[in-house]
Design a protein around this motif. Sequence first.
Motif, short mmCIF file in Angstrom:
data_model
loop_
_atom_site.label_atom_id
_atom_site.label_comp_id
_atom_site.label_asym_id
_atom_site.label_seq_id
_atom_site.Cartn_x
_atom_site.Cartn_y
_atom_site.Cartn_z
N MET A 83 10.70 18.60 51.87
CA MET A 83 11.16 17.44 51.16
C MET A 83 11.63 17.79 49.75
O MET A 83 12.58 17.20 49.26
CB MET A 83 10.06 16.38 51.11
CG MET A 83 9.71 15.82 52.48
SD MET A 83 11.17 15.17 53.25
CE MET A 83 10.63 13.62 53.77
N VAL A 84 10.94 18.73 49.13
CA VAL A 84 11.35 19.16 47.78
C VAL A 84 12.73 19.79 47.85
O VAL A 84 13.60 19.50 47.02
CB VAL A 84 10.31 20.13 47.17
CG1 VAL A 84 10.82 20.70 45.87
CG2 VAL A 84 8.99 19.43 46.97
N LEU A 85 12.95 20.65 48.85
CA LEU A 85 14.27 21.27 48.99
C LEU A 85 15.35 20.23 49.27
O LEU A 85 16.47 20.34 48.76
CB LEU A 85 14.26 22.32 50.10
CG LEU A 85 13.50 23.60 49.81
CD1 LEU A 85 13.56 24.54 51.00
CD2 LEU A 85 14.01 24.29 48.57
N ALA A 86 15.02 19.21 50.06
CA ALA A 86 15.99 18.15 50.35
C ALA A 86 16.39 17.42 49.07
O ALA A 86 17.57 17.13 48.83
CB ALA A 86 15.43 17.17 51.37
N GLY A 87 15.39 17.13 48.22
CA GLY A 87 15.68 16.47 46.94
C GLY A 87 16.54 17.34 46.04
O GLY A 87 17.49 16.87 45.41
N LEU A 88 16.21 18.63 45.97
CA LEU A 88 16.98 19.55 45.15
C LEU A 88 18.41 19.68 45.68
O LEU A 88 19.37 19.67 44.91
CB LEU A 88 16.31 20.93 45.10
CG LEU A 88 17.02 22.01 44.30
CD1 LEU A 88 17.20 21.60 42.84
CD2 LEU A 88 16.25 23.33 44.40
N GLY A 89 18.55 19.77 46.99
CA GLY A 89 19.89 19.89 47.58
C GLY A 89 20.74 18.65 47.34
O GLY A 89 21.91 18.74 46.97
N ALA A 90 20.15 17.48 47.52
CA ALA A 90 20.89 16.23 47.31
C ALA A 90 21.31 16.09 45.85
O ALA A 90 22.46 15.75 45.55
CB ALA A 90 20.03 15.04 47.73
#
Length: 89
Positions: free
Chosen positions: A1-8
Motif C-alpha cells: 500500500m505504501v508503494l501504491a501511494g508513492l507511485g500514485a
Amino acid sequence: MVLAGLGACTTMTPRMYANHKGWPLSKVSVDLQHIAKGASDGKSDKFVRRITLAGELSDEQRERLLEIANKCPVHKALTGNLEIESELL
C-alpha cells in the motif's frame, strides 16, 4: 500500500506541473520495488523508483519533472523525519 501511494503521488505531481506549464508530457509510468533489509543489522529498507516520462520533452524539462516528482507529498513524508503516534480508542 505504501508503494501504491508513492507511485500514485509520483505520477500525479509531475503531470500537474507539466499541465500547468503547458509541457508535452503524454504519460508518466512508475515502477517501484521494495528491498527489505535486516532491521537487526541497523540497515534501512530501500525503495527503488523508476520513472518513465513520455512526450517530446527537452532534457531540461525532464530533469525539472524529476525534481518535481521528488517533491511529491508521499516522497517527502517517507524521506523526512516521520513519527506515527497511535492511540487505541
